[in-house]
Design an enzyme around this catalytic site. Structure first.
Site, PDB file in Angstrom:
ATOM      1  N   ARG A  66       0.844  -1.180   0.000  1.00  0.00           N
ATOM      2  CA  ARG A  66       0.000   0.000   0.000  1.00  0.00           C
ATOM      3  C   ARG A  66       0.884   1.236   0.000  1.00  0.00           C
ATOM      4  O   ARG A  66       1.839   1.308   0.770  1.00  0.00           O
ATOM      5  CB  ARG A  66      -0.802  -0.030   1.309  1.00  0.00           C
ATOM      6  CG  ARG A  66      -2.206   0.348   1.186  1.00  0.00           C
ATOM      7  CD  ARG A  66      -2.975   0.022   2.432  1.00  0.00           C
ATOM      8  NE  ARG A  66      -2.633   0.822   3.591  1.00  0.00           N
ATOM      9  CZ  ARG A  66      -3.544   1.267   4.457  1.00  0.00           C
ATOM     10  NH1 ARG A  66      -4.812   1.026   4.282  1.00  0.00           N
ATOM     11  NH2 ARG A  66      -3.184   1.959   5.508  1.00  0.00           N
TER      12      ARG A  66
ATOM     13  N   THR B 178      -1.120   7.578  -0.418  1.00  0.00           N
ATOM     14  CA  THR B 178      -2.435   7.477  -1.081  1.00  0.00           C
ATOM     15  C   THR B 178      -3.252   6.283  -0.615  1.00  0.00           C
ATOM     16  O   THR B 178      -4.443   6.190  -0.921  1.00  0.00           O
ATOM     17  CB  THR B 178      -2.245   7.328  -2.597  1.00  0.00           C
ATOM     18  OG1 THR B 178      -1.558   6.089  -2.832  1.00  0.00           O
ATOM     19  CG2 THR B 178      -1.421   8.473  -3.171  1.00  0.00           C
TER      20      THR B 178
ATOM     21  N   ASP C  66       0.241  -1.311  12.566  1.00  0.00           N
ATOM     22  CA  ASP C  66       0.757  -1.946  11.354  1.00  0.00           C
ATOM     23  C   ASP C  66       1.125  -3.396  11.671  1.00  0.00           C
ATOM     24  O   ASP C  66       2.114  -3.657  12.375  1.00  0.00           O
ATOM     25  CB  ASP C  66       1.988  -1.176  10.849  1.00  0.00           C
ATOM     26  CG  ASP C  66       2.441  -1.674   9.489  1.00  0.00           C
ATOM     27  OD1 ASP C  66       2.615  -2.899   9.320  1.00  0.00           O
ATOM     28  OD2 ASP C  66       2.633  -0.834   8.589  1.00  0.00           O
TER      29      ASP C  66
ATOM     30  N   ASP D  42       4.727  -4.613  10.622  1.00  0.00           N
ATOM     31  CA  ASP D  42       5.783  -4.062  11.481  1.00  0.00           C
ATOM     32  C   ASP D  42       5.811  -4.783  12.827  1.00  0.00           C
ATOM     33  O   ASP D  42       6.885  -5.146  13.330  1.00  0.00           O
ATOM     34  CB  ASP D  42       5.554  -2.571  11.739  1.00  0.00           C
ATOM     35  CG  ASP D  42       5.991  -1.713  10.564  1.00  0.00           C
ATOM     36  OD1 ASP D  42       6.539  -2.261   9.585  1.00  0.00           O
ATOM     37  OD2 ASP D  42       5.765  -0.482  10.634  1.00  0.00           O
TER      38      ASP D  42
HETATM   39  C1  PRP Z   1      -1.146  -3.941   4.847  1.00  0.00           C
HETATM   40  C2  PRP Z   1      -1.939  -5.200   5.111  1.00  0.00           C
HETATM   41  C3  PRP Z   1      -2.749  -5.366   3.873  1.00  0.00           C
HETATM   42  C4  PRP Z   1      -3.029  -3.927   3.493  1.00  0.00           C
HETATM   43  C5  PRP Z   1      -4.419  -3.578   3.928  1.00  0.00           C
HETATM   44  O1  PRP Z   1      -0.035  -4.225   4.095  1.00  0.00           O
HETATM   45  O2  PRP Z   1      -1.170  -6.334   5.409  1.00  0.00           O
HETATM   46  O3  PRP Z   1      -2.056  -6.017   2.835  1.00  0.00           O
HETATM   47  O4  PRP Z   1      -2.077  -3.105   4.167  1.00  0.00           O
HETATM   48  O5  PRP Z   1      -4.777  -2.317   3.483  1.00  0.00           O
HETATM   49  P1  PRP Z   1      -5.856  -2.081   2.359  1.00  0.00           P
HETATM   50  O6  PRP Z   1      -7.019  -2.964   2.655  1.00  0.00           O
HETATM   51  O7  PRP Z   1      -6.210  -0.620   2.518  1.00  0.00           O
HETATM   52  O8  PRP Z   1      -5.253  -2.360   1.028  1.00  0.00           O
HETATM   53  P2  PRP Z   1       1.099  -3.140   3.691  1.00  0.00           P
HETATM   54  O9  PRP Z   1       0.891  -2.681   2.269  1.00  0.00           O
HETATM   55  O10 PRP Z   1       1.188  -2.072   4.725  1.00  0.00           O
HETATM   56  O11 PRP Z   1       2.398  -4.003   3.644  1.00  0.00           O
HETATM   57  P3  PRP Z   1       3.058  -5.014   4.709  1.00  0.00           P
HETATM   58  O12 PRP Z   1       2.297  -6.293   4.581  1.00  0.00           O
HETATM   59  O13 PRP Z   1       4.460  -5.113   4.210  1.00  0.00           O
HETATM   60  O14 PRP Z   1       2.964  -4.412   6.078  1.00  0.00           O
HETATM   61  N1  URA Z   2      -2.352  -2.299   7.362  1.00  0.00           N
HETATM   62  C1  URA Z   2      -2.124  -2.581   8.656  1.00  0.00           C
HETATM   63  O1  URA Z   2      -1.212  -3.337   8.991  1.00  0.00           O
HETATM   64  N2  URA Z   2      -2.923  -2.012   9.574  1.00  0.00           N
HETATM   65  C2  URA Z   2      -3.942  -1.192   9.249  1.00  0.00           C
HETATM   66  O2  URA Z   2      -4.649  -0.719  10.159  1.00  0.00           O
HETATM   67  C3  URA Z   2      -4.158  -0.908   7.901  1.00  0.00           C
HETATM   68  C4  URA Z   2      -3.341  -1.470   6.959  1.00  0.00           C
END
Ligand code: PRP
Ligand code: URA
Length: 242
Positions: free
Chosen positions: A136, A140, A234, A237
């Protein structure tokens, strides 16, 4: 967050009088018939309470997340069809049961979705696992596809799609589109998720209505950065780097 209050229920064993049960916030109900929310048991709520706590350290975050993931996988497998199967027990009597007959695979949305692979392997020993890297955009909130590597015969399999967080729904919808592009019909995709927002559930069900969702909890909403509230921050993280 939208204005609808979260439901609060008295939780605890049925032998306890209502007045002695602590009140906890449980998942919202949703209208979408393809969305299954795990039973809001005292254990599930206690596990979610642990991982939502900002003071929970990484080792505990991993341990308690894994317990919820295991519940999601076990429940998710209940949504796959079975066929009749009769066996003979050691005392020579038949037992009429069932068995699962299709082929499955897991597909994790990296990075956070990879945290759910172990729970899937614990239930389905040598399960094949594909990967889709979607990130993500921090400004944005729009998802971007970087990479995918999927089993060659994925179109013949049931797919358990793994991502713990469904916020706007953009990442999960994009992952489903990748799978559909490989010939997997929506009806054979099961999305396993820890925490969803009502907005994400609605968006997902509108765009890919035949995908079944199994989630542990539908939360209040999204904040101005499209984080789930109250959520847990997150997930990637906290599981991998904090
Ligand atoms: C997070 C999460 C989902 C996404 C959810 O991943 O694990 O994949 O955001 O958000 P959305 O429904 O608005 O698309 P992120 O892109 O932060 O990457 P990560 O898995 O590396 O933490
Ligand atoms: N991704 C996450 O890990 N947490 C949130 O709340 C939204 C997106």
């Amino acid at each position: 967050p939208n204005g609808c209050p979260s439901p609060a229920l008295g939780l605890g064993p049925s032998y306890r009088p209502e007045s002695e049960k602590p009140t906890a916030t449980v998942s919202r109900a949703v209208d979408q018939s393809n969305v299954h929310i795990l039973s809001q048991t005292p254990q599930l709520i206690a596990l979610l309470t642990m991982i939502r706590d900002k003071d929970t350290q990484r080792a505990d975050f991993i341990f308690y997340s894994n317990r919820i993931i295991r519940l999601l996988v076990e429940e998710g497998l209940n949504h796959l069809p079975v066929v009749p199967h009769t066996v003979t027990s050691p005392v020579g009597k038949d037992y009429t049961g069932v068995k699962f007959e299709g082929k499955i695979c897991g597909v994790s949305i990296m990075r956070a979705g990879e945290s759910m692979e172990q729970g899937l392997r614990e239930c389905c020993r040598s399960v094949r696992i594909g990967k889709i890297l979607i990130q993500r955009n921090e400004e944005t909130s729009l998802p971007k596809l970087f990479y995918e590597k999927l089993p060659a015969d994925i179109a013949d399999r049931w797919v358990l799609l793994l991502d713990p967080m469904l916020a706007t729904g953009g990442s999960a919808i994009m992952a489903v589109e990748v799978l559909k592009g490989k010939g997997v019909p929506e009806e054979r995709i099961l999305f396993l998720n820890l925490i969803a927002s009502p907005e994400g559930i609605k968006n997902f069900a509108e765009k890919v209505p035949k995908v079944r969702v199994v989630t542990a909890f539908v939360d209040q909403g999204l904040d101005e950065k499209n984080y789930i509230v109250p959520g847990l921050g997150d997930f990637g993280d906290r599981f991998y780097t904090f």
